[in-house]
Write a protein that holds these residues in place. Structure first.
Motif, PDB file in Angstrom:
ATOM      1  N   GLY A 404       0.828  -1.204   0.000  1.00  0.00           N
ATOM      2  CA  GLY A 404       0.000   0.000   0.000  1.00  0.00           C
ATOM      3  C   GLY A 404       0.859   1.248   0.000  1.00  0.00           C
ATOM      4  O   GLY A 404       2.091   1.176  -0.036  1.00  0.00           O
ATOM      5  N   PRO A 405       0.231   2.442   0.061  1.00  0.00           N
ATOM      6  CA  PRO A 405       0.984   3.711   0.058  1.00  0.00           C
ATOM      7  C   PRO A 405       1.513   4.038   1.452  1.00  0.00           C
ATOM      8  O   PRO A 405       0.984   3.577   2.460  1.00  0.00           O
ATOM      9  CB  PRO A 405      -0.052   4.728  -0.399  1.00  0.00           C
ATOM     10  N   ALA A 406       2.527   4.896   1.507  1.00  0.00           N
ATOM     11  CA  ALA A 406       3.082   5.347   2.786  1.00  0.00           C
ATOM     12  C   ALA A 406       3.858   6.632   2.574  1.00  0.00           C
ATOM     13  O   ALA A 406       4.114   7.043   1.436  1.00  0.00           O
ATOM     14  CB  ALA A 406       3.980   4.280   3.392  1.00  0.00           C
ATOM     15  N   VAL A 407       4.193   7.281   3.672  1.00  0.00           N
ATOM     16  CA  VAL A 407       5.050   8.466   3.653  1.00  0.00           C
ATOM     17  C   VAL A 407       6.399   8.068   4.232  1.00  0.00           C
ATOM     18  O   VAL A 407       6.468   7.363   5.240  1.00  0.00           O
ATOM     19  CB  VAL A 407       4.427   9.611   4.473  1.00  0.00           C
ATOM     20  N   ALA A 408       7.476   8.495   3.595  1.00  0.00           N
ATOM     21  CA  ALA A 408       8.828   8.145   4.049  1.00  0.00           C
ATOM     22  C   ALA A 408       9.662   9.403   4.203  1.00  0.00           C
ATOM     23  O   ALA A 408       9.481  10.377   3.467  1.00  0.00           O
ATOM     24  CB  ALA A 408       9.499   7.202   3.051  1.00  0.00           C
ATOM     25  N   GLY A 409      10.565   9.396   5.150  1.00  0.00           N
ATOM     26  CA  GLY A 409      11.464  10.535   5.326  1.00  0.00           C
ATOM     27  C   GLY A 409      12.426  10.308   6.458  1.00  0.00           C
ATOM     28  O   GLY A 409      12.299   9.348   7.222  1.00  0.00           O
TER      29      GLY A 409
END
Length: 516
Positions: A404-409
């Motif tokens: 699925g989608p995710a936010v990375a940083g």
């Protein structure tokens, strides 16, 4: 090479002691120009200077030694008149200290006011039996100028320390300082014969303590990285001891240093890339503050995320010593880390017995689900190579994967970490916690992605189950890979028909201590 300052000093000495007529005669004989030949800051070849001195000595009908010593003494007065007196006087509180620091002055002059000048070197030692005696070692590439050095040192003793001293030449010899060059070494015995207007000379009489460095004969690390540019004696212990007050100047050897720097850079990069994705590390090194964008970054797109944990780890942790737990996790995670390289996925982090892997970021790849499932199959197999510290049986893990989608940083400024945020992380964690020992538990979204990628995995439905926080979900198990089974027999007697995949279980002793 010598500077015109010496010629100007010779001119003054002749004028003061023999008058203008004698000086005019010397100019006529030598063909020298009184205006052009004696420019203080102009360099002249040593031969030109020595030829001129020969004419002076011959015309004045004096010995060379008398001339050199007289010019040496006058040279101190000459430099004081030129404004160098205060600098000379700061070299030491005593005449001994002055001699010890003289080479530092030569180094300073060579790199500032008189570049390229060839200076002598001095080293000073005490006489253990007579506190009024010093032994001075004088080294020079120019032969026969020891009388000039005697005159200059006598002038310094007189002008700066109100001291009258007597010089005796003990011996003179030539010493080889490298493969091609020879230095003239003269030892003087310097005796204090009286003071003009000052207290007794405060001589240092402490014996030099023997150092561990006395046994050192070479300096390989220095030789490999640096090139000696001043002076030119071979850089070995004998010459360091010989020229103990000499400032050795080195230049970095570009090629060897560049290679050494490149090797160190590679080490640093490997360490950095073991903590952050290479793509992210490059951004941070270039000044792109990735962590500032973590909270506002758009979703990175679809990815596949894996969580695993060790079955009965709570029991293991409660019954083993801390060092046994560390050994267990290190044995297993080292194997898992190697597998991430071959499968082309990224290890995000470990928390206790939890191991987290992602595919599809930071490098975008179309087959991230296949890669992560391949990693999961390897992890199940590799875990069985590590012995359970309580039972001695192969360790089993649970694995859950979601796509699925995710936010990375990157978050934080101290020990920054590459983190993932979003519901995909929560669902993947639920797949693992609701999984079965020795099995790879997939969400429906992960199965869909595998179907799109046409991977080599056989997937079987588990059926609908209640997932905490998500409600009813259809999930799946990985059943096989081609003709090979994908896992081992699950702990607690779970049969192979329930989806335990894999080859034979290899029971091998681990370095983790078993409980008795």
């Amino acid at each position: 090479m010598s500077y015109g300052l010496i010629h100007s000093c010779v001119k003054e000495w002749v004028l003061n002691n023999y008058g203008k007529d004698k000086w005019k005669d010397i100019l006529d004989i030598s063909g020298a120009d009184d205006e052009q030949t004696f420019l203080n800051f102009q360099c002249y070849p040593d031969k030109a200077t020595l030829d001129f001195i020969v004419i002076v000595v011959k015309h004045l009908e004096i010995s060379l030694e008398y001339f050199l010593e007289g010019v040496g003494m006058h040279f101190v007065d000459f430099t004081i008149e030129k404004g160098y007196g205060e600098m000379l006087h700061t070299l030491g509180r005593t005449f001994h200290a002055f001699l010890d620091n003289l080479d530092y002055l030569h180094c300073y002059l060579m790199t500032t006011a008189f570049p390229g000048i060839v200076m002598p070197s001095f080293a000073c030692t005490e006489d253990d039996e007579d506190p009024d005696v010093l032994f001075v070692d004088y080294y020079s590439r120019r032969e026969g100028l020891e009388a000039l050095a005697i005159g200059a040192l006598r002038g310094c003793a007189k002008n700066f320390y109100n001291l009258s001293v007597r010089f005796e030449v003990m011996w003179t010899k030539a010493e080889k300082i490298n493969e091609t060059e020879v230095v003239n070494h003269v030892r003087f015995k310097v005796t204090q014969v009286g003071q003009i207007d000052s207290p007794t000379l405060d001589l240092v009489t402490m014996e030099r303590a023997k150092s561990a460095h006395d046994e050192v004969t070479s300096f390989p690390a220095v030789d490999q990285l640096l090139e000696l540019v001043w002076r030119t004696p071979t850089f070995n212990y004998e010459n360091v001891e010989r020229f103990k007050n000499l400032v050795f100047q080195f230049a970095v050897e570009p090629r060897r240093t560049a290679a050494a720097l490149e090797r160190e850079k590679d080490k640093t990069d490997r360490l950095l890339h073991s903590m952050l994705p290479p793509e992210v590390a490059h951004k941070l090194k270039s000044g792109d503050r990735v962590q500032r964008r973590a909270s506002t970054a758009p979703p990175v797109g679809e990815l596949s995320l894996l969580f695993s944990d060790i079955v009965t780890f709570t029991v293991i942790a409660s019954r083993c010593q801390p060092h046994q737990i560390v050994q267990l996790l290190n044995e297993m995670y080292t194997r898992f880390d190697d597998a991430t390289e071959s499968n082309g996925v990224y290890k995000v982090e470990t928390i206790g017995d939890a191991y987290m892997v992602v595919g599809g970021i930071p490098s975008r790849v179309p087959d991230h689900a296949t890669r992560v499932v391949s990693q999961a199959i390897d992890m199940v197999r590799l875990a069985q190579e590590v012995a359970h510290p309580i039972t001695g049986a192969p360790v089993q893990i649970r694995v859950g994967i979601h796509t699925g989608p995710a936010v990375a940083g990157v978050v934080g400024q101290k020990m920054p970490r590459y983190c993932l945020f979003g519901d995909t992380v929560n669902v993947a964690s639920r797949m693992e916690s609701h999984g079965v020992p020795g099995r790879i538990h997939l969400s429906a979204d992960c199965k869909r992605k595998l179907d799109e990628e046409r991977g080599p995995f056989a997937v079987e439905p588990r059926g609908g189950i209640e997932i905490k926080g998500k409600g009813h979900m259809e999930t799946f198990f990985v059943a096989s890979v081609g003709n090979s089974e994908a896992g081992g027999e699950p702990e607690g007697g779970t049969s192979a028909s329930n989806g335990a995949a894999g080859g034979s279980v290899r029971q091998k002793e681990s370095s983790v201590c078993r409980l008795q």
